[in-house]
Design a protein around this motif. Structure first.
Motif, PDB file in Angstrom:
ATOM      1  N   MET C   1       0.929  -1.198  -0.014  1.00 18.82           N
ATOM      2  CA  MET C   1       0.059  -0.077  -0.030  1.00 18.82           C
ATOM      3  C   MET C   1       0.938   1.252  -0.126  1.00 18.82           C
ATOM      4  O   MET C   1       0.634   2.267  -0.931  1.00 18.82           O
ATOM      5  N   ARG C   2       1.954   1.415   0.948  1.00 24.98           N
ATOM      6  CA  ARG C   2       2.776   2.423   1.050  1.00 24.98           C
ATOM      7  C   ARG C   2       3.428   2.604  -0.294  1.00 24.98           C
ATOM      8  O   ARG C   2       3.504   3.757  -0.683  1.00 24.98           O
ATOM      9  N   ARG C   3       3.793   1.378  -1.088  1.00 30.56           N
ATOM     10  CA  ARG C   3       4.656   1.845  -2.108  1.00 30.56           C
ATOM     11  C   ARG C   3       3.726   2.257  -3.373  1.00 30.56           C
ATOM     12  O   ARG C   3       4.044   3.081  -4.035  1.00 30.56           O
ATOM     13  N   SER C   4       2.317   1.744  -3.298  1.00 32.44           N
ATOM     14  CA  SER C   4       1.382   2.372  -4.260  1.00 32.44           C
ATOM     15  C   SER C   4       1.482   4.107  -4.007  1.00 32.44           C
ATOM     16  O   SER C   4       1.158   4.586  -5.205  1.00 32.44           O
ATOM     17  N   LEU C   5       1.094   4.392  -2.795  1.00 32.50           N
ATOM     18  CA  LEU C   5       1.085   5.698  -2.556  1.00 32.50           C
ATOM     19  C   LEU C   5       2.345   6.556  -2.988  1.00 32.50           C
ATOM     20  O   LEU C   5       2.148   7.776  -3.605  1.00 32.50           O
ATOM     21  N   PHE C   6       3.435   5.874  -2.778  1.00 33.04           N
ATOM     22  CA  PHE C   6       4.660   6.634  -3.164  1.00 33.04           C
ATOM     23  C   PHE C   6       4.687   6.882  -4.545  1.00 33.04           C
ATOM     24  O   PHE C   6       5.170   7.741  -5.289  1.00 33.04           O
ATOM     25  N   LEU C   7       4.370   5.633  -5.363  1.00 28.24           N
ATOM     26  CA  LEU C   7       4.200   5.696  -6.812  1.00 28.24           C
ATOM     27  C   LEU C   7       3.431   6.643  -7.343  1.00 28.24           C
ATOM     28  O   LEU C   7       3.678   7.383  -8.438  1.00 28.24           O
ATOM     29  N   LEU C   8       2.248   6.669  -6.855  1.00 27.50           N
ATOM     30  CA  LEU C   8       1.119   7.746  -7.051  1.00 27.50           C
ATOM     31  C   LEU C   8       1.644   9.142  -7.248  1.00 27.50           C
ATOM     32  O   LEU C   8       1.696   9.879  -7.993  1.00 27.50           O
ATOM     33  N   LEU C   9       2.448   9.390  -5.733  1.00 29.80           N
ATOM     34  CA  LEU C   9       3.003  10.612  -5.762  1.00 29.80           C
ATOM     35  C   LEU C   9       4.051  11.143  -6.805  1.00 29.80           C
ATOM     36  O   LEU C   9       4.130  12.222  -7.267  1.00 29.80           O
ATOM     37  N   PHE C  10       4.868  10.073  -7.016  1.00 31.70           N
ATOM     38  CA  PHE C  10       6.056  10.329  -8.080  1.00 31.70           C
ATOM     39  C   PHE C  10       5.611  10.538  -9.334  1.00 31.70           C
ATOM     40  O   PHE C  10       5.680  11.605 -10.092  1.00 31.70           O
ATOM     41  N   PHE C  11       4.409   9.869  -9.713  1.00 27.60           N
ATOM     42  CA  PHE C  11       3.554  10.127 -11.202  1.00 27.60           C
ATOM     43  C   PHE C  11       3.382  11.534 -10.986  1.00 27.60           C
ATOM     44  O   PHE C  11       3.280  12.235 -12.009  1.00 27.60           O
ATOM     45  N   PHE C  12       2.479  11.889 -10.091  1.00 27.19           N
ATOM     46  CA  PHE C  12       1.688  13.132  -9.893  1.00 27.19           C
ATOM     47  C   PHE C  12       2.614  14.289 -10.299  1.00 27.19           C
ATOM     48  O   PHE C  12       2.475  15.256 -10.877  1.00 27.19           O
ATOM     49  N   ILE C  13       3.800  14.227  -9.248  1.00 25.32           N
ATOM     50  CA  ILE C  13       4.728  15.251  -9.306  1.00 25.32           C
ATOM     51  C   ILE C  13       5.528  15.345 -10.904  1.00 25.32           C
ATOM     52  O   ILE C  13       5.533  16.439 -11.070  1.00 25.32           O
ATOM     53  N   VAL C  14       5.881  14.152 -11.241  1.00 27.43           N
ATOM     54  CA  VAL C  14       6.410  14.424 -12.673  1.00 27.43           C
ATOM     55  C   VAL C  14       5.582  14.733 -13.564  1.00 27.43           C
ATOM     56  O   VAL C  14       6.142  15.436 -14.478  1.00 27.43           O
ATOM     57  N   SER C  15       4.284  14.289 -13.669  1.00 27.37           N
ATOM     58  CA  SER C  15       3.567  15.020 -14.694  1.00 27.37           C
ATOM     59  C   SER C  15       3.031  16.496 -14.456  1.00 27.37           C
ATOM     60  O   SER C  15       3.089  17.209 -15.595  1.00 27.37           O
TER      61      SER C  15
END
Lengths: 170, 190, 146
Positions: C1-15
């Motif tokens: 779950m934590r990893r999913s949230l981290f990836l979500l944040l990562f994609f959001f910031i990059v986009s």
């Protein structure tokens, strides 16, 4: 004298180009003191070199290469960007993450968030479609003319009747 | 010291360092210009060639293995670029105004109009004579008469033997003297 | 779950970053040209300029003095020194898809020569010129890349 001349004349170009041995050079120097014909041949080589070289030297002296490096820099910068990207790509290895399906819902959620938030954050500056290419133009020292040639994508703003610009020191 | 610096510059350039290319450019652009101008005898064309040479250098420098001297590698690029340019320009008829209207007098106060015309006429003659030479003879003349390369250096640059260099020089000079008869005095066989 | 949230944040910031880059800047090209009747040479890189201006003016020579790419950001002026004392300042004041609105100021230290605001669209070049220099005139050619 004739034999000497025929053998020396074959060496004259190499002598002129300073590609002879010390011994050959001495022989030729000695011959030249007494042979007008060989001296004339040498002189014509000198004159030809001057004709070919002098304008090039003059052009190179006067040249200031105003924009050459800028163009080279632009072209090579485009190349540099491509290789920089490949380096980054190869160093950030996300393949182990991509194998797992955890990125799918994450990417979907990110896309939805972007769709709603970006337009709010980055409002485009509204530009009325009716506004002209030149919104305004003013000059305290010149008369100004704005000209749009028909059927072209060119606009010219021209300044008249001003003072001579000071030339930069060369 | 110069060799070590140059090796370092080349290595950096091979890794895509644009600053290294700029240093190489600063060192060599005048020489490249002289060779280019010697071939085309036209300022703007020569500047285009200089630009193309350094862009090509950046793209191909990874193929330089250090077996020959760096400047022969650079001069070979210059030679090929200049020859290609001449061939390309010959195919495309010029539509730019420089081909029309005849001679234009420059604003140099120290030369009278008659001297300027003579100078221009002579330069046109030399340019015309150079254009009539085959490419390899033209390059031999440029490398020797303008850049002062030795026969050995010319052989390395042009990728041929010293004997071939001497032959190209000899026939190039002979042809130039024939074409410029009246401008080149003297000459005669022993 | 934590990893999913981290990836979500990562994609959001990059986009967010990539979108912000797309919208916040316009690539423009500024060429400074000397046009005159001294000689009859047209710089090969100015053939497009000669095509556009040749029918309007009787100059026989076009010489490129400088060629610069400027990445303009909204409301951030970019200044280029043209001659010893003359500067050109360009500011992106508005943007919409393929139209960029630029404020252009040409000035000498202490006094303005020209102030103008122009709109650039794909393929359009705005020429500003007429100031005398070394027996000819200076022309600024401004265009944008969309």
């Amino acid at each position: 004298m004739r034999n000497s001349c025929s053998s020396v004349s074959k060496l004259l170009e190499r002598y002129f180009d300073q590609e002879v041995t010390g011994e050959e050079s001495s022989l030729i120097n000695e011959h030249l003191t007494g042979c007008i014909s060989c001296r004339e041949t040498l002189r014509s080589l000198v004159e030809l070199r001057d004709l070919v070289k002098a304008p090039v030297e003059e052009a190179a002296r006067e040249e200031d290469f105003p924009w050459v490096w800028q163009k080279i820099e632009r072209e090579t910068r485009l190349q540099e960007k491509a290789s920089w990207w490949e380096t980054l790509r190869s160093s950030v290895n996300l393949s182990h993450l991509l194998r797992k399906k955890v990125w799918v819902p994450a990417a979907a959620l990110a896309a939805i968030l972007i769709f709603f938030t970006v337009p709010l954050l980055f409002k485009e500056t509204p530009l009325s479609p009716d506004r002209s290419i030149v919104e305004y133009v003013e000059s305290p020292t010149y008369n100004v003319m704005v000209y749009h040639p028909e059927k072209t994508d060119t606009t010219v703003i021209w300044l008249f009747d001003g003072p001579e610009m000071e030339s930069p020191a060369s | 010291m110069k060799d070590l610096n140059e090796t370092d510059l080349i290595l950096r350039c091979q890794r895509g360092d644009q600053d290294a290319l700029k240093e190489i450019y600063d060192q060599y652009h005048e020489k490249v210009y002289r060779i280019a101008y010697g071939v085309v005898r036209h300022r703007e064309d020569a500047l285009e060639i200089v630009q193309d040479v350094f862009i090509k250098l950046f793209r191909t420098i990874s193929s330089f293995r250090g077996k020959s001297r760096f400047y022969t590698f650079l001069y070979r690029i210059t030679m090929n670029t200049a020859i290609d340019y001449v061939r390309k320009v010959k195919k495309i008829p010029k539509t730019i105004v420089e081909e029309e209207g005849g001679l234009q007098l420059s604003e140099e106060p120290e030369r009278g109009p008659d001297r300027i015309l003579l100078h221009k006429e002579l330069e046109e003659k030399v340019k015309g004579a150079m254009e009539k030479l085959p490419a390899d003879q033209r390059m031999a003349i440029v490398f020797r008469e303008i850049e002062g390369l030795s026969y050995q250096e010319m052989a390395e640059t042009m990728g041929c033997s010293i004997g071939t260099v001497m032959s190209r020089l000899h026939y190039g000079r002979k042809k130039m003297q024939e074409l410029l008869k009246g401008y080149v005095k003297g000459g005669g066989e022993g | 779950m934590r990893r999913s949230l981290f990836l979500l944040l990562f994609f959001f910031i990059v986009s967010l970053f990539s979108v912000s880059v797309v919208h916040a800047q316009v690539q423009t090209r500024l060429r400074v040209i000397q046009a005159s009747n001294i000689g009859s040479n047209v710089d090969p890189s100015l053939r497009d300029v000669y095509k556009k201006l040749g029918s309007l003016f009787s100059f026989t020579s076009y010489r490129l003095l400088s060629d610069q790419d400027l990445a303009l950001h909204l409301n951030q002026p970019s200044t280029v020194q043209v001659h010893q004392e003359v500067f050109i300042e360009i500011t992106l004041v508005g943007q919409q898809k393929e139209i960029a609105e630029l404020r252009v100021k040409v000035y000498r230290k202490g006094s303005d020569i020209l102030n103008t605001q122009v709109r650039l669209s794909p393929g359009r070049t705005v020429f500003i010129g007429g100031t005398r220099h070394r027996g000819g005139v200076v022309i600024y050619a401004l265009s944008a890349q969309f």
